[in-house]
Design a protein around this motif. Sequence first.
Motif, short mmCIF file in Angstrom:
data_model
loop_
_atom_site.label_atom_id
_atom_site.label_comp_id
_atom_site.label_asym_id
_atom_site.label_seq_id
_atom_site.Cartn_x
_atom_site.Cartn_y
_atom_site.Cartn_z
N THR A 123 0.82 -1.21 0.00
CA THR A 123 0.00 0.00 0.00
C THR A 123 0.86 1.27 0.00
OG1 THR A 123 -0.12 -0.02 2.43
CG2 THR A 123 -1.88 -1.14 1.22
N MET A 124 2.16 1.12 0.35
CA MET A 124 3.09 2.24 0.32
C MET A 124 4.47 1.75 -0.10
SD MET A 124 2.23 4.74 3.58
CE MET A 124 1.33 3.72 4.76
N LEU A 125 5.25 2.65 -0.66
CA LEU A 125 6.60 2.35 -1.12
C LEU A 125 7.63 2.96 -0.17
CD1 LEU A 125 8.62 1.36 -3.36
CD2 LEU A 125 8.32 3.64 -4.41
N ARG A 126 8.52 2.14 0.35
CA ARG A 126 9.60 2.64 1.19
C ARG A 126 10.91 2.65 0.38
NH1 ARG A 126 12.81 0.59 5.42
NH2 ARG A 126 14.33 1.54 4.03
N GLY A 127 11.81 3.54 0.79
CA GLY A 127 13.11 3.59 0.14
C GLY A 127 13.94 4.68 0.79
N GLY A 128 15.20 4.40 1.07
CA GLY A 128 16.06 5.37 1.74
C GLY A 128 16.79 6.26 0.76
N ALA A 129 16.62 7.56 0.92
CA ALA A 129 17.39 8.53 0.14
C ALA A 129 18.58 9.04 0.96
CB ALA A 129 16.50 9.70 -0.29
N PHE A 130 18.34 9.30 2.25
CA PHE A 130 19.39 9.64 3.20
C PHE A 130 19.60 8.42 4.08
CE2 PHE A 130 17.54 13.66 1.97
CZ PHE A 130 18.62 14.53 1.91
N LYS A 131 20.81 7.90 4.13
CA LYS A 131 21.07 6.65 4.85
C LYS A 131 22.02 6.88 6.01
CE LYS A 131 19.66 3.42 4.30
NZ LYS A 131 18.37 2.92 4.88
N PRO A 132 21.53 6.79 7.25
CA PRO A 132 22.43 6.84 8.41
C PRO A 132 23.14 5.49 8.55
CG PRO A 132 20.17 6.50 9.13
CD PRO A 132 20.12 6.63 7.63
N ARG A 133 24.44 5.45 8.34
CA ARG A 133 25.20 4.20 8.38
C ARG A 133 26.20 4.21 9.53
NH1 ARG A 133 24.98 1.56 3.54
NH2 ARG A 133 25.47 -0.25 4.87
N THR A 134 26.44 3.06 10.08
CA THR A 134 27.39 2.95 11.19
C THR A 134 28.79 3.36 10.76
OG1 THR A 134 26.08 1.17 12.15
CG2 THR A 134 28.36 1.38 12.91
N SER A 135 29.17 2.98 9.54
CA SER A 135 30.49 3.35 9.02
C SER A 135 30.38 4.53 8.07
CB SER A 135 31.12 2.16 8.27
OG SER A 135 32.28 2.57 7.57
N PRO A 136 31.28 5.52 8.18
CA PRO A 136 31.24 6.66 7.25
C PRO A 136 31.67 6.28 5.84
CG PRO A 136 33.18 6.80 8.66
CD PRO A 136 32.35 5.66 9.18
N TYR A 137 32.19 5.06 5.68
CA TYR A 137 32.67 4.64 4.36
C TYR A 137 31.62 3.84 3.58
CZ TYR A 137 36.85 5.79 6.97
OH TYR A 137 37.76 6.44 7.75
N ASP A 138 30.50 3.52 4.24
CA ASP A 138 29.42 2.81 3.56
C ASP A 138 28.58 3.77 2.73
OD1 ASP A 138 30.16 0.38 4.63
OD2 ASP A 138 28.80 0.53 6.35
N PHE A 139 27.81 3.20 1.82
CA PHE A 139 26.92 3.98 0.94
C PHE A 139 25.97 4.83 1.78
CE2 PHE A 139 22.85 3.96 -1.60
CZ PHE A 139 23.26 4.89 -2.54
N GLN A 140 25.94 6.13 1.53
CA GLN A 140 25.16 7.07 2.34
C GLN A 140 23.84 7.50 1.69
OE1 GLN A 140 26.46 8.15 5.54
NE2 GLN A 140 27.82 6.43 5.09
N GLY A 141 23.53 6.93 0.54
CA GLY A 141 22.28 7.28 -0.13
C GLY A 141 22.46 8.33 -1.20
N LEU A 142 21.47 8.44 -2.09
CA LEU A 142 21.52 9.40 -3.19
C LEU A 142 20.99 10.77 -2.80
CD1 LEU A 142 20.33 7.14 -6.17
CD2 LEU A 142 22.67 7.70 -5.49
N ARG A 143 20.47 10.90 -1.59
CA ARG A 143 20.00 12.16 -1.03
C ARG A 143 18.90 12.77 -1.91
NH1 ARG A 143 23.68 13.44 3.00
NH2 ARG A 143 23.26 15.67 2.93
N LYS A 144 19.04 14.00 -2.40
CA LYS A 144 17.97 14.64 -3.16
C LYS A 144 17.59 13.82 -4.40
CE LYS A 144 16.56 18.90 -5.51
NZ LYS A 144 16.08 18.15 -6.70
N GLU A 145 18.58 13.30 -5.08
CA GLU A 145 18.30 12.48 -6.26
C GLU A 145 17.45 11.27 -5.89
OE1 GLU A 145 20.59 9.79 -9.66
OE2 GLU A 145 21.77 10.96 -8.23
N GLY A 146 17.73 10.69 -4.73
CA GLY A 146 16.94 9.55 -4.28
C GLY A 146 15.49 9.92 -4.04
N ILE A 147 15.24 11.08 -3.43
CA ILE A 147 13.86 11.53 -3.22
C ILE A 147 13.17 11.76 -4.55
CG2 ILE A 147 12.44 13.45 -2.36
CD1 ILE A 147 14.25 13.64 0.04
N ASP A 148 13.87 12.38 -5.50
CA ASP A 148 13.29 12.62 -6.82
C ASP A 148 12.89 11.30 -7.48
OD1 ASP A 148 13.69 15.32 -6.49
OD2 ASP A 148 15.56 15.38 -7.64
#
Length: 334
Positions: A123-148
């Motif tokens: 009924t709804m779509l989830r997806g992370g654009a901003f990703k809080p990660r334990t390691s600063p070297y992991d993928f952090q998300g596409l941010r604004k592009e991800g929301i778009d």
Amino acid sequence: MIITLREKSSQQQVDHLTAWLKGQGIGVHLSKGEFQTIIGLIGDTTRLDTKCLEGLEIVERVIRITEPFKSANRKFHPLDTVVDAGGAKTGGGHFALIAGPCSVESPGQIFEVARRVKAGGATMLRGGAFKPRTSPYDFQGLRKEGIDLLVQAKRETGLPVVTEIMSANHLDLFGEVDVIQVGARNMQNFDLLRELGRSRKPILIKRGLANTIKELLMSAEYVMAGGNANVILCERGIRTFESYTRNTLDISAIPVIRELSHLPVVVDPSHACGVAKYVKALSMGAAAAGADGLMIEVHGNPADALCDGPQSLTPDQFDDLAGQVRRIREVAAP
């Protein structure tokens, strides 16, 4: 404090009483049921004389509330709250099935997953654009592009979008997001919660890794104290000494929260266990325990996922889970 009114109270009498209470600097929340009207008082009620109030013609009884959460308290609002997010309802018998990838990785990835989970009953779509990660070297998300990309997927499929916010500075980017998610790490980011209280968008708050149910309800109270009553609570597992799963799903939180609060409660079994093969069993358990919805991570190819692949289901596995949950709800829905 709660004031229960007599059944035959006139609207003029109710208006007069609420106006007087507001004049005393007290916040007033009016809840009208089929047979009873309740006035919830928020603020410093210590100076109010309960005996005087109980002597009024329209007052049946006055009860002081000892719990620190007021607006989120079921005593203030006996009926279940129904949160409407872009036409998708959660609570009050409406079951939310929120599905999608942990993170938005590319247009092809999010569009394909969105089409598949909708076909499976989401009924709804989830997806992370901003990703809080334990390691600063992991993928952090596409941010604004991800929301778009999420918004484009919404336009293509019609599924309302749920995505996480990490900072109040990003609020302007969430204009077309239907549900703003507050992650477990931000559950007690009170400045962020205050800002979201000024919004009128539905807010989904995840329980922190080491937080109590009362602390989760107090986080909801921060949002509601700002005037935003559209809050969904999410149980996503807590940190214990167990090491076979990522966290431990507190299934007991579902009936406890439903007793204490009128707010809908959904369950995220993907983060609770961190192991894809256990997600279906936990989902069925959550549905049987009375959850108002599920949040499931789904990826087209979990082995290649940039974030949380081990806990992500394939679209085919999601189809199977959704069918099983529907059957459970036919028997166990509250």
